[in-house]
Design an enzyme around this catalytic site. Structure first.
Site, mmCIF file in Angstrom:
data_model
loop_
_atom_site.group_PDB
_atom_site.id
_atom_site.type_symbol
_atom_site.label_atom_id
_atom_site.label_comp_id
_atom_site.label_asym_id
_atom_site.label_seq_id
_atom_site.Cartn_x
_atom_site.Cartn_y
_atom_site.Cartn_z
ATOM 1 N N ASP A 92 13.064 42.724 25.910
ATOM 2 C CA ASP A 92 11.649 42.954 26.189
ATOM 3 C C ASP A 92 10.853 42.083 25.236
ATOM 4 O OD1 ASP A 92 9.700 45.052 27.656
ATOM 5 O OD2 ASP A 92 8.915 44.571 25.662
ATOM 6 N N TYR A 128 -1.111 42.298 23.427
ATOM 7 C CA TYR A 128 -0.617 43.661 23.208
ATOM 8 C C TYR A 128 -0.972 44.153 21.800
ATOM 9 C CZ TYR A 128 2.107 43.849 27.526
ATOM 10 O OH TYR A 128 2.488 43.884 28.850
ATOM 11 N N ARG A 181 15.223 47.615 37.175
ATOM 12 C CA ARG A 181 15.060 48.894 37.843
ATOM 13 C C ARG A 181 15.393 48.896 39.330
ATOM 14 N NH1 ARG A 181 9.046 49.687 35.832
ATOM 15 N NH2 ARG A 181 9.162 47.433 36.163
ATOM 16 N N ARG A 201 13.304 39.624 36.126
ATOM 17 C CA ARG A 201 13.590 41.061 36.220
ATOM 18 C C ARG A 201 14.766 41.358 37.157
ATOM 19 N NH1 ARG A 201 7.630 43.192 37.178
ATOM 20 N NH2 ARG A 201 6.649 42.609 35.211
ATOM 21 N N ARG A 227 21.158 53.227 32.054
ATOM 22 C CA ARG A 227 19.987 53.432 31.209
ATOM 23 C C ARG A 227 19.559 54.901 31.129
ATOM 24 N NH1 ARG A 227 15.285 50.769 30.683
ATOM 25 N NH2 ARG A 227 14.784 52.691 29.602
#
Length: 356
Positions: free
Chosen positions: A88, A163, A43, A39, A52
């Site tokens: 992702d 998921y 963010r 990562r 973004r």
């Protein structure tokens, strides 16, 4: 096609092939311990949040210009030894037409969970044309990165299945485990189908120019070793086997997988990622010889003082001193509120402290 035309025989750029990161993955001598962060393109960086702004996560992953910029940001800012392709784990599932989205603050949400054999029909094969934006983005990236290796990215079959069966994130995986225990044939067929999709996704990335690949089995730590060996490992092994002929290092990582480290290596990884719960010397004992290790500073350490970060980093490096190959990383992803400057200082500290 002659033998020399196979993917594994394609010449690699010498500077990339001889990079500290790829040398460490191959368990060869390195000028310094290489560093990258899971990562790292994300963010925690203000420049990431800026580009973004107003663009959904999945849309971002399908725009080659944006993927290129985001992937390059931590290389420019931190001086890391490898870039990881910005994507992702659900991108290949979206690409084959599944109705899913990544909801802010929640994560991937699947409109129609996969619960029956009939649902398997929705999981068609992935073709390179489905993800042409990946090929384009990696072409742009490898030209920009020069000697810095690019790591390809995919979610492992178990985590994708979790998921799909749950319909979204879960802490207990009750639906996925109910299928695994209650309908093992359906479960095996689901993971086998996902293994084919994942392998196809990684092949696209390698053929476009990725120098290594990492398979994220984020939630495999929810499994007992016997269940992992019987119900998950065959599908992960199928993914690793499918890309073995390319000759690029294959990294395997999961969270809370201290009890699974040996099995994760046996699934076909060249490099086993270790979270922060198991010291690297103990992880090496569990994994056994012939594998490099990656890890494993606790991501929350970065919120402490610089002195504390350096002290904990020395612990990791000391624990890795006897390893055949070591890639320094966090024991999980960079947390969103991490100070980017702390990451930059950490890269410099590892490089300086381990300079040969």
């Amino acid at each position: 096609m002659s033998a020399n035309d196979t993917p594994a025989a394609r010449p690699q750029p010498t500077a990339t092939y001889d990079s500290a990161f790829l040398r460490a993955c191959r368990r060869e001598p390195v000028p310094h311990t290489p560093v990258w962060f899971m990562r790292q393109a994300g963010r925690s960086l203000p420049e990431y949040r800026k580009v973004r702004q107003g663009i959904g996560m999945l849309d971002s992953c399908m725009r080659p210009d944006l993927v290129t910029e985001i992937t390059l940001q931590p290389v420019r800012r931190h001086g890391v030894d490898a870039a990881i392709y910005f994507s992702d784990i659900v991108v290949p599932l979206k690409a084959i037409g599944l109705d899913l989205d990544i909801k802010p603050g929640v994560g991937p949400v699947v409109e129609q969970p996969v619960r029956t054999r009939a649902d398997l029909a929705r999981l068609r094969d992935l073709t390179p044309e489905d993800v042409s934006y990946v090929t384009e983005a990696i072409g742009l990236l490898t030209r920009e990165l020069g000697p810095t290796p690019l790591i390809g990215f995919a979610g492992a079959p178990f985590t994708l299945a979790s998921y799909l069966v749950e319909g979204g994130p879960s802490r207990t995986y009750e639906n996925a485990k109910a299928m695994m225990y209650g309908d093992p044939e359906l479960w095996a067929d689901l993971l086998d189908r996902l293994a084919d999709i994942t392998a196809a996704f990684l092949k696209v990335q390698i053929e476009a120019g990725a120098s290594a690949v990492q398979l994220f089995d984020s939630w495999a730590g929810a499994l007992a070793p016997a269940d992992y060996r019987r119900s998950v490992m065959p599908a992960s092994a199928k993914v690793f086997d499918a890309v073995a002929g390319y000759g690029v290092p294959r990294i395997h990582f999961g969270v809370g997988t201290g009890e699974l480290l040996k099995l994760m290596g046996e699934a076909g990884a060249d490099v086993v990622g270790v979270d922060w719960r198991v010291p690297l010397d103990e992880a090496a004992r569990r994994v056994g010889p012939g594998k490099a290790l990656q890890g494993n500073l606790d991501p929350t350490v970065l919120f402490a003082t610089t002195e504390a970060v350096e002290a904990k980093t020395r612990e990791v490096l000391d624990s890795a001193a006897g390893l055949e190959g070591h890639v320094f990383n966090l024991g999980h992803g960079v947390m969103p509120s991490t100070d980017p400057d702390a990451l930059t200082r950490l890269v410099e500290y590892v490089h300086t402290h381990t300079a040969r």
